[in-house]
Design a protein around this motif. Structure first.
Motif, PDB file in Angstrom:
ATOM      1  N   ILE A 103      -8.263   4.250 -13.650  1.00 17.54           N
ATOM      2  CA  ILE A 103      -7.570   4.379 -14.926  1.00 17.54           C
ATOM      3  C   ILE A 103      -8.392   5.381 -15.715  1.00 17.54           C
ATOM      4  CG2 ILE A 103      -6.928   3.201 -17.061  1.00 17.54           C
ATOM      5  CD1 ILE A 103      -6.600   0.661 -15.305  1.00 17.54           C
ATOM      6  N   ARG A 104      -7.715   6.415 -16.237  1.00 15.46           N
ATOM      7  CA  ARG A 104      -8.485   7.475 -16.888  1.00 15.46           C
ATOM      8  C   ARG A 104      -7.776   8.040 -18.111  1.00 15.46           C
ATOM      9  NH1 ARG A 104      -7.619  11.923 -12.120  1.00 15.46           N
ATOM     10  NH2 ARG A 104      -9.079  10.568 -11.070  1.00 15.46           N
ATOM     11  N   GLU A 105      -8.575   8.669 -18.970  1.00 14.68           N
ATOM     12  CA  GLU A 105      -8.050   9.283 -20.189  1.00 14.68           C
ATOM     13  C   GLU A 105      -7.666  10.742 -19.988  1.00 14.68           C
ATOM     14  OE1 GLU A 105     -10.300   8.607 -23.760  1.00 14.68           O
ATOM     15  OE2 GLU A 105     -10.812   6.564 -23.128  1.00 14.68           O
ATOM     16  N   ARG A 106      -8.192  11.369 -18.975  1.00 11.36           N
ATOM     17  CA  ARG A 106      -7.881  12.791 -18.746  1.00 11.36           C
ATOM     18  C   ARG A 106      -6.583  12.931 -17.946  1.00 11.36           C
ATOM     19  NH1 ARG A 106     -11.696  11.475 -14.982  1.00 11.36           N
ATOM     20  NH2 ARG A 106     -11.457  12.367 -12.889  1.00 11.36           N
ATOM     21  N   ALA A 107      -6.050  14.129 -17.951  1.00 12.02           N
ATOM     22  CA  ALA A 107      -4.785  14.421 -17.269  1.00 12.02           C
ATOM     23  C   ALA A 107      -4.858  14.065 -15.785  1.00 12.02           C
ATOM     24  CB  ALA A 107      -4.436  15.895 -17.436  1.00 12.02           C
ATOM     25  N   LEU A 108      -3.721  13.621 -15.250  1.00 15.62           N
ATOM     26  CA  LEU A 108      -3.631  13.252 -13.840  1.00 15.62           C
ATOM     27  C   LEU A 108      -3.215  14.461 -13.011  1.00 15.62           C
ATOM     28  CD1 LEU A 108      -1.798   9.813 -14.146  1.00 15.62           C
ATOM     29  CD2 LEU A 108      -4.244  10.325 -14.324  1.00 15.62           C
ATOM     30  N   SER A 109      -3.547  14.409 -11.724  1.00 15.11           N
ATOM     31  CA  SER A 109      -3.241  15.504 -10.819  1.00 15.11           C
ATOM     32  C   SER A 109      -2.525  14.981  -9.571  1.00 15.11           C
ATOM     33  CB  SER A 109      -4.530  16.218 -10.400  1.00 15.11           C
ATOM     34  OG  SER A 109      -4.309  17.041  -9.275  1.00 15.11           O
ATOM     35  N   VAL A 110      -1.306  15.456  -9.348  1.00 17.17           N
ATOM     36  CA  VAL A 110      -0.575  15.119  -8.128  1.00 17.17           C
ATOM     37  C   VAL A 110      -1.359  15.619  -6.919  1.00 17.17           C
ATOM     38  CG1 VAL A 110       1.543  15.551  -6.822  1.00 17.17           C
ATOM     39  CG2 VAL A 110       1.663  15.070  -9.278  1.00 17.17           C
ATOM     40  N   ASP A 111      -1.903  16.818  -7.002  1.00 10.63           N
ATOM     41  CA  ASP A 111      -2.658  17.393  -5.886  1.00 10.63           C
ATOM     42  C   ASP A 111      -3.863  16.523  -5.515  1.00 10.63           C
ATOM     43  OD1 ASP A 111      -0.909  19.545  -5.703  1.00 10.63           O
ATOM     44  OD2 ASP A 111      -2.173  20.863  -6.931  1.00 10.63           O
ATOM     45  N   GLU A 112      -4.572  16.020  -6.516  1.00 14.86           N
ATOM     46  CA  GLU A 112      -5.740  15.169  -6.254  1.00 14.86           C
ATOM     47  C   GLU A 112      -5.325  13.901  -5.497  1.00 14.86           C
ATOM     48  OE1 GLU A 112      -9.204  12.685  -8.650  1.00 14.86           O
ATOM     49  OE2 GLU A 112      -7.284  13.101  -9.650  1.00 14.86           O
ATOM     50  N   VAL A 113      -4.254  13.254  -5.942  1.00 13.16           N
ATOM     51  CA  VAL A 113      -3.805  12.016  -5.311  1.00 13.16           C
ATOM     52  C   VAL A 113      -3.291  12.301  -3.904  1.00 13.16           C
ATOM     53  CG1 VAL A 113      -2.165  10.098  -5.464  1.00 13.16           C
ATOM     54  CG2 VAL A 113      -3.366  10.889  -7.519  1.00 13.16           C
ATOM     55  N   PHE A 114      -2.509  13.359  -3.750  1.00 15.17           N
ATOM     56  CA  PHE A 114      -1.994  13.721  -2.429  1.00 15.17           C
ATOM     57  C   PHE A 114      -3.142  14.004  -1.465  1.00 15.17           C
ATOM     58  CE2 PHE A 114      -0.275  16.890   0.587  1.00 15.17           C
ATOM     59  CZ  PHE A 114       0.647  16.074   1.227  1.00 15.17           C
TER      60      PHE A 114
ATOM     61  N   GLY B 185       1.485   6.010 -26.267  1.00 12.40           N
ATOM     62  CA  GLY B 185       0.095   5.813 -25.889  1.00 12.40           C
ATOM     63  C   GLY B 185      -0.008   4.629 -24.955  1.00 12.40           C
ATOM     64  N   TYR B 186      -0.904   4.733 -23.992  1.00 11.46           N
ATOM     65  CA  TYR B 186      -1.173   3.630 -23.083  1.00 11.46           C
ATOM     66  C   TYR B 186      -2.558   3.084 -23.376  1.00 11.46           C
ATOM     67  CZ  TYR B 186       2.715   4.805 -19.963  1.00 11.46           C
ATOM     68  OH  TYR B 186       3.947   5.042 -19.417  1.00 11.46           O
ATOM     69  N   SER B 187      -2.677   1.771 -23.303  1.00 10.11           N
ATOM     70  CA  SER B 187      -3.987   1.135 -23.377  1.00 10.11           C
ATOM     71  C   SER B 187      -4.076   0.119 -22.252  1.00 10.11           C
ATOM     72  CB  SER B 187      -4.209   0.473 -24.738  1.00 10.11           C
ATOM     73  OG  SER B 187      -3.199  -0.468 -25.009  1.00 10.11           O
ATOM     74  N   ALA B 188      -5.302  -0.146 -21.814  1.00 18.80           N
ATOM     75  CA  ALA B 188      -5.502  -1.026 -20.663  1.00 18.80           C
ATOM     76  C   ALA B 188      -6.535  -2.094 -20.991  1.00 18.80           C
ATOM     77  CB  ALA B 188      -5.968  -0.211 -19.463  1.00 18.80           C
TER      78      ALA B 188
ATOM     79  N   GLY C  80      -4.405   6.422 -23.203  1.00 25.25           N
ATOM     80  CA  GLY C  80      -4.540   7.333 -24.330  1.00 25.25           C
ATOM     81  C   GLY C  80      -3.180   7.844 -24.760  1.00 25.25           C
ATOM     82  N   ASP C  81      -3.194   8.836 -25.640  1.00 23.27           N
ATOM     83  CA  ASP C  81      -1.952   9.406 -26.158  1.00 23.27           C
ATOM     84  C   ASP C  81      -1.412  10.455 -25.194  1.00 23.27           C
ATOM     85  OD1 ASP C  81      -2.035   7.853 -28.469  1.00 23.27           O
ATOM     86  OD2 ASP C  81      -3.302   9.313 -29.510  1.00 23.27           O
ATOM     87  N   LEU C  82      -0.124  10.333 -24.879  1.00 23.69           N
ATOM     88  CA  LEU C  82       0.537  11.260 -23.966  1.00 23.69           C
ATOM     89  C   LEU C  82       1.726  11.891 -24.654  1.00 23.69           C
ATOM     90  CD1 LEU C  82      -0.904   9.019 -22.096  1.00 23.69           C
ATOM     91  CD2 LEU C  82       0.620   9.876 -20.352  1.00 23.69           C
ATOM     92  N   ARG C  83       2.112  13.077 -24.165  1.00 21.65           N
ATOM     93  CA  ARG C  83       3.280  13.788 -24.678  1.00 21.65           C
ATOM     94  C   ARG C  83       4.422  13.686 -23.673  1.00 21.65           C
ATOM     95  NH1 ARG C  83      -0.155  19.039 -25.388  1.00 21.65           N
ATOM     96  NH2 ARG C  83       0.249  18.766 -23.218  1.00 21.65           N
TER      97      ARG C  83
ATOM     98  N   ILE D 275      -1.594  -3.007 -18.441  1.00 21.95           N
ATOM     99  CA  ILE D 275      -1.548  -1.715 -19.133  1.00 21.95           C
ATOM    100  C   ILE D 275      -0.340  -1.777 -20.058  1.00 21.95           C
ATOM    101  CG2 ILE D 275      -1.204   0.773 -18.894  1.00 21.95           C
ATOM    102  CD1 ILE D 275      -2.626   0.577 -16.183  1.00 21.95           C
ATOM    103  N   TRP D 276      -0.551  -1.433 -21.334  1.00 22.33           N
ATOM    104  CA  TRP D 276       0.508  -1.550 -22.333  1.00 22.33           C
ATOM    105  C   TRP D 276       0.885  -0.184 -22.878  1.00 22.33           C
ATOM    106  CZ3 TRP D 276      -4.155  -4.358 -22.865  1.00 22.33           C
ATOM    107  CH2 TRP D 276      -4.093  -5.635 -22.299  1.00 22.33           C
ATOM    108  N   LYS D 277       2.170  -0.033 -23.131  1.00 17.96           N
ATOM    109  CA  LYS D 277       2.715   1.229 -23.633  1.00 17.96           C
ATOM    110  C   LYS D 277       3.183   1.032 -25.073  1.00 17.96           C
ATOM    111  CE  LYS D 277       6.657   2.483 -21.784  1.00 17.96           C
ATOM    112  NZ  LYS D 277       7.682   3.089 -20.922  1.00 17.96           N
ATOM    113  N   HIS D 278       2.721   1.900 -25.955  1.00 15.83           N
ATOM    114  CA  HIS D 278       3.146   1.901 -27.351  1.00 15.83           C
ATOM    115  C   HIS D 278       3.991   3.147 -27.572  1.00 15.83           C
ATOM    116  CE1 HIS D 278       2.374   2.606 -31.793  1.00 15.83           C
ATOM    117  NE2 HIS D 278       3.087   1.511 -31.734  1.00 15.83           N
ATOM    118  N   GLN D 279       5.301   2.946 -27.780  1.00 12.91           N
ATOM    119  CA  GLN D 279       6.225   4.068 -27.953  1.00 12.91           C
ATOM    120  C   GLN D 279       6.555   4.266 -29.425  1.00 12.91           C
ATOM    121  OE1 GLN D 279       9.007   4.519 -24.258  1.00 12.91           O
ATOM    122  NE2 GLN D 279       9.455   2.551 -25.198  1.00 12.91           N
TER     123      GLN D 279
END
Length: 159
Positions: A29-40, A71-74, A105-108, A143-147
């Motif tokens: 679980i992380r605050e920085r951007a995720l990468s499809v390439d990293e997971v693949f 925003g997501y919090s865990a 964290g906060d996402l767009r 993990i909770w989502k605040h919309q």
């Protein structure tokens, strides 16, 4: 499945048809951007004939309302719960490699919220294992989502 050896057939005795000894390659679980390439890349395995990947993104609407952001919090136990679920999936499928990352964290709109992938000897197993992984992560990991909506209202999901 047609064309696949049955669990009792000689083809399933080959080590490549079995689950890998330690298939969990990435759980975070992380605050920085995720990468499809990293997971693949994390689920790459020479014995895997099928890799299934799921990407969950922040959408612009929910239940008929326009979403402005979220925003997501865990909970501190969230990664341990992810591991418990991953281990259940591994127990039920011949997983060669498994990876799952979830953003907090906060996402767009359009940002990646979750990326999961599973590789198995065959495509059917990979699809089923990946589906189980994302479904159980979504339902069981704290993990909770605040919309926030364009009309000024807001809601918590999963809390």
């Amino acid at each position: 499945m047609s064309g696949m050896p049955s669990p009792s057939s000689p083809g399933r005795d080959h080590p490549g048809e079995q689950a890998a000894p330690d298939p969990i390659r990435l759980l975070e679980i992380r605050e920085r951007a995720l990468s499809v390439d990293e997971v693949f890349a994390a689920v790459g395995d020479a014995a895997a004939g099928g890799t299934a990947l799921f990407v969950g993104t922040v959408r612009s609407h929910d239940n008929g309302s326009d979403v402005e952001g979220l925003g997501y919090s865990a909970h501190p136990t969230a990664e341990a719960e992810m591991r418990r679920i991953a281990e259940k999936v591994i127990a039920d499928f011949p997983v060669r490699a498994l990876a799952a990352v979830h953003r907090v964290g906060d996402l767009r709109i359009g940002d990646l919220a979750v990326v999961v992938a599973v590789s198995c000897p065959h495509r059917g197993e990979a699809f089923e294992a990946c589906r189980r992984l994302i479904d159980e992560l979504k339902h069981e990991v704290p993990i909770w989502k605040h919309q926030t909506f364009s009309d000024g209202t807001e809601e918590w999901v999963g809390a």
